[in-house]
Write an enzyme that holds these catalytic residues in place. Structure first.
Site, PDB file in Angstrom:
ATOM      1  N   GLU A  22      47.213  43.322  34.063  1.00  0.00           N
ATOM      2  CA  GLU A  22      48.276  42.786  33.187  1.00  0.00           C
ATOM      3  C   GLU A  22      48.531  43.706  31.985  1.00  0.00           C
ATOM      4  OE1 GLU A  22      46.108  39.028  33.212  1.00  0.00           O
ATOM      5  OE2 GLU A  22      48.006  38.004  33.583  1.00  0.00           O
ATOM      6  N   ALA A  34      39.714  40.123  32.075  1.00  0.00           N
ATOM      7  CA  ALA A  34      39.175  39.418  30.912  1.00  0.00           C
ATOM      8  C   ALA A  34      37.677  39.212  31.116  1.00  0.00           C
ATOM      9  CB  ALA A  34      39.885  38.080  30.751  1.00  0.00           C
ATOM     10  N   GLU A  59      42.158  36.461  39.864  1.00  0.00           N
ATOM     11  CA  GLU A  59      41.788  35.246  39.116  1.00  0.00           C
ATOM     12  C   GLU A  59      41.600  34.030  40.006  1.00  0.00           C
ATOM     13  OE1 GLU A  59      44.170  37.394  38.257  1.00  0.00           O
ATOM     14  OE2 GLU A  59      44.182  37.743  36.089  1.00  0.00           O
ATOM     15  N   GLY A  89      43.289  40.765  33.815  1.00  0.00           N
ATOM     16  CA  GLY A  89      43.872  41.155  32.525  1.00  0.00           C
ATOM     17  C   GLY A  89      44.048  42.663  32.395  1.00  0.00           C
TER      18      GLY A  89
HETATM   19  C1  HXC Z   1      32.683  40.677  32.300  1.00  0.00           C
HETATM   20  C2  HXC Z   1      32.346  42.211  33.934  1.00  0.00           C
HETATM   21  C3  HXC Z   1      33.643  42.015  34.458  1.00  0.00           C
HETATM   22  C4  HXC Z   1      34.478  41.060  33.784  1.00  0.00           C
HETATM   23  C5  HXC Z   1      32.672  43.499  35.653  1.00  0.00           C
HETATM   24  N1  HXC Z   1      31.788  43.133  34.717  1.00  0.00           N
HETATM   25  N2  HXC Z   1      33.816  42.822  35.521  1.00  0.00           N
HETATM   26  N3  HXC Z   1      31.862  41.554  32.886  1.00  0.00           N
HETATM   27  N4  HXC Z   1      33.934  40.411  32.730  1.00  0.00           N
HETATM   28  N5  HXC Z   1      35.728  40.837  34.165  1.00  0.00           N
HETATM   29  C6  HXC Z   1      30.408  43.629  34.542  1.00  0.00           C
HETATM   30  C7  HXC Z   1      29.501  43.129  35.637  1.00  0.00           C
HETATM   31  O1  HXC Z   1      29.049  41.821  35.372  1.00  0.00           O
HETATM   32  C8  HXC Z   1      28.392  44.143  35.596  1.00  0.00           C
HETATM   33  O2  HXC Z   1      27.525  43.874  34.515  1.00  0.00           O
HETATM   34  C9  HXC Z   1      29.130  45.428  35.240  1.00  0.00           C
HETATM   35  O3  HXC Z   1      30.371  45.034  34.666  1.00  0.00           O
HETATM   36  C10 HXC Z   1      29.427  46.278  36.475  1.00  0.00           C
HETATM   37  O4  HXC Z   1      30.101  45.442  37.401  1.00  0.00           O
HETATM   38  P1  HXC Z   1      29.654  45.304  38.937  1.00  0.00           P
HETATM   39  O5  HXC Z   1      30.211  44.046  39.449  1.00  0.00           O
HETATM   40  O6  HXC Z   1      28.194  45.479  39.067  1.00  0.00           O
HETATM   41  O7  HXC Z   1      30.386  46.575  39.577  1.00  0.00           O
HETATM   42  P2  HXC Z   1      30.944  46.716  41.049  1.00  0.00           P
HETATM   43  O8  HXC Z   1      29.949  46.192  42.067  1.00  0.00           O
HETATM   44  O9  HXC Z   1      31.370  48.137  41.143  1.00  0.00           O
HETATM   45  O10 HXC Z   1      32.210  45.772  41.153  1.00  0.00           O
HETATM   46  C11 HXC Z   1      33.350  46.063  40.333  1.00  0.00           C
HETATM   47  C12 HXC Z   1      34.319  44.871  40.359  1.00  0.00           C
HETATM   48  C13 HXC Z   1      33.584  43.578  39.975  1.00  0.00           C
HETATM   49  C14 HXC Z   1      34.935  44.736  41.761  1.00  0.00           C
HETATM   50  C15 HXC Z   1      35.440  45.218  39.371  1.00  0.00           C
HETATM   51  O11 HXC Z   1      32.855  43.829  38.782  1.00  0.00           O
HETATM   52  C16 HXC Z   1      34.499  42.427  39.741  1.00  0.00           C
HETATM   53  O12 HXC Z   1      34.959  41.794  40.697  1.00  0.00           O
HETATM   54  N6  HXC Z   1      34.733  42.100  38.464  1.00  0.00           N
HETATM   55  C17 HXC Z   1      35.525  40.926  38.099  1.00  0.00           C
HETATM   56  C18 HXC Z   1      37.003  41.188  38.308  1.00  0.00           C
HETATM   57  C19 HXC Z   1      37.846  39.960  37.959  1.00  0.00           C
HETATM   58  O13 HXC Z   1      37.677  38.885  38.590  1.00  0.00           O
HETATM   59  N7  HXC Z   1      38.739  40.117  37.011  1.00  0.00           N
HETATM   60  C20 HXC Z   1      39.661  39.018  36.562  1.00  0.00           C
HETATM   61  C21 HXC Z   1      39.061  38.321  35.383  1.00  0.00           C
HETATM   62  S1  HXC Z   1      40.027  36.963  34.854  1.00  0.00           S
HETATM   63  P3  HXC Z   1      25.927  43.772  34.732  1.00  0.00           P
HETATM   64  O14 HXC Z   1      25.419  43.320  33.400  1.00  0.00           O
HETATM   65  O15 HXC Z   1      25.690  42.851  35.856  1.00  0.00           O
HETATM   66  O16 HXC Z   1      25.560  45.198  35.059  1.00  0.00           O
HETATM   67  C22 HXC Z   1      41.247  37.657  33.941  1.00  0.00           C
HETATM   68  C23 HXC Z   1      42.209  36.673  33.278  1.00  0.00           C
HETATM   69  C24 HXC Z   1      43.120  37.367  32.289  1.00  0.00           C
HETATM   70  O17 HXC Z   1      41.351  38.817  33.789  1.00  0.00           O
HETATM   71  C25 HXC Z   1      43.835  36.370  31.424  1.00  0.00           C
HETATM   72  C26 HXC Z   1      43.265  36.207  30.078  1.00  0.00           C
HETATM   73  C27 HXC Z   1      44.036  35.353  29.128  1.00  0.00           C
END
Ligand code: HXC
Length: 259
Positions: A113, A65, A133, A110
């Protein structure tokens, strides 16, 4: 209908849905989730479509998400967001056509999921799965606590969800989280081949199998078996059942029409 965050195409009987927010690794916000729900409704009504592929393209499936979008949410807004995710992922499960997730790169939060709501998962060698998360101070909110534990068991789900660890495709395969690992170059071709194979089966029987499995896993075995028998019996009202059995006896390939 036009979609801002999705690409959509149809090839023969196969619908291909591609998440299209590459700059943020296909992070899922309310807009893309709503678009996906609307598109699934469209696909459900399209009689030409016999199987569906959901992919994020060649590099990433979805990194979860959208974190900036979630940052300032109130509990009420967070519940609305989670409800929208649930409704869309439930729509995949209730779709009476098989849905294949074609996963390259990250399928996190997400994104993982979303893949769990699909019927079958193909992953590339570099695919990575996780429910990170916990590291954001939250838990999975789009069905992960439920679908993941049903699919891979409670112990492994707790390990993934409590630690937020990310696992590779081989580990995901050994957990039963993915059905098959394919090379990056082959991902879409393999997904299409699988989808075409499914599209050649009887669509009413496929829909019944999906319903019997998805419903049956939620209820006790007696009720599930009872539902299975009813689905089985109903299929004897279809032309496809006659065609399938006649084709076997006549030593030819069945031509299912979906009626
Ligand atoms: C918004 C995101 C994002 C996310 C990555 N980006 N994941 N933006 N939401 N979930 C963006 C980064 O900010 C970055 O933008 C660009 O995508 C590239 O990401 P990087 O981090 O620079 O890439 P990398 O170093 O290769 O790392 C990849 C990654 C990391 C390991 C996937 O991005 C990461 O940990 N992302 C978050 C994963 C996460 O925690 N997901 C769970 C979310 S909560 P910029 O502008 O800086 O270039 C969830 C809840 C669901 O999903 C339930 C909902 C109801």
């Amino acid at each position: 209908m036009e979609y801002k965050n999705l690409l959509y195409s149809k090839e023969e009987n196969i619908a291909l849905i591609t998440l299209n927010r590459p700059k943020v690794l296909n992070a899922l916000n309310l807009e893309i989730i709503t678009e996906l729900h609307n598109l699934l409704d469209e696909v459900a009504m399209d009689e030409e479509v016999k199987a569906v592929i959901i992919t994020g393209g060649e590099k990433v499936f979805a990194a979860g998400a959208d974190i900036p979008f979630m940052l300032g949410l109130t509990p009420t807004e967070a519940e609305k967001l989670a409800t929208a995710f649930h409704a869309t992922f439930d729509r995949i499960e209730s779709l009476d056509k098989p849905v294949i997730a074609a996963i390259a790169g990250f399928a996190l939060g997400g994104g993982c999921e979303l893949s769990l709501a699909c019927d079958l998962r193909l992953a590339t060698e570099d695919a990575k799965f996780g429910q990170p998360e916990i590291n954001l101070g939250v838990i999975p909110g789009a069905g992960g606590t439920q679908r993941l534990s049903r699919l891979i068991g409670v112990a492994r789900s707790k390990d993934l969800i409590y630690t937020g660890k990310i696992i590779d495709a081989q580990t995901a395969l050994s957990y039963g989280l993915v059905n098959e690992i394919v090379s990056n170059e082959d991902l879409l071709a393999k997904a299409k081949k699988l989808a075409k194979g499914l599209a050649s089966k009887g669509p009413v029987a496929l829909a019944a199998a999906k319903k019997a499995i998805n419903y049956g896993i939620e209820v006790d075995k007696y009720t599930g078996n009872c539902f299975e028998r009813q689905c089985f019996a109903l299929l004897f009202s279809t032309q496809d059942q006659k065609e399938g059995m006649n084709a076997f006896l006549e030593k030819r390939k069945a031509q299912f029409k979906g009626n």
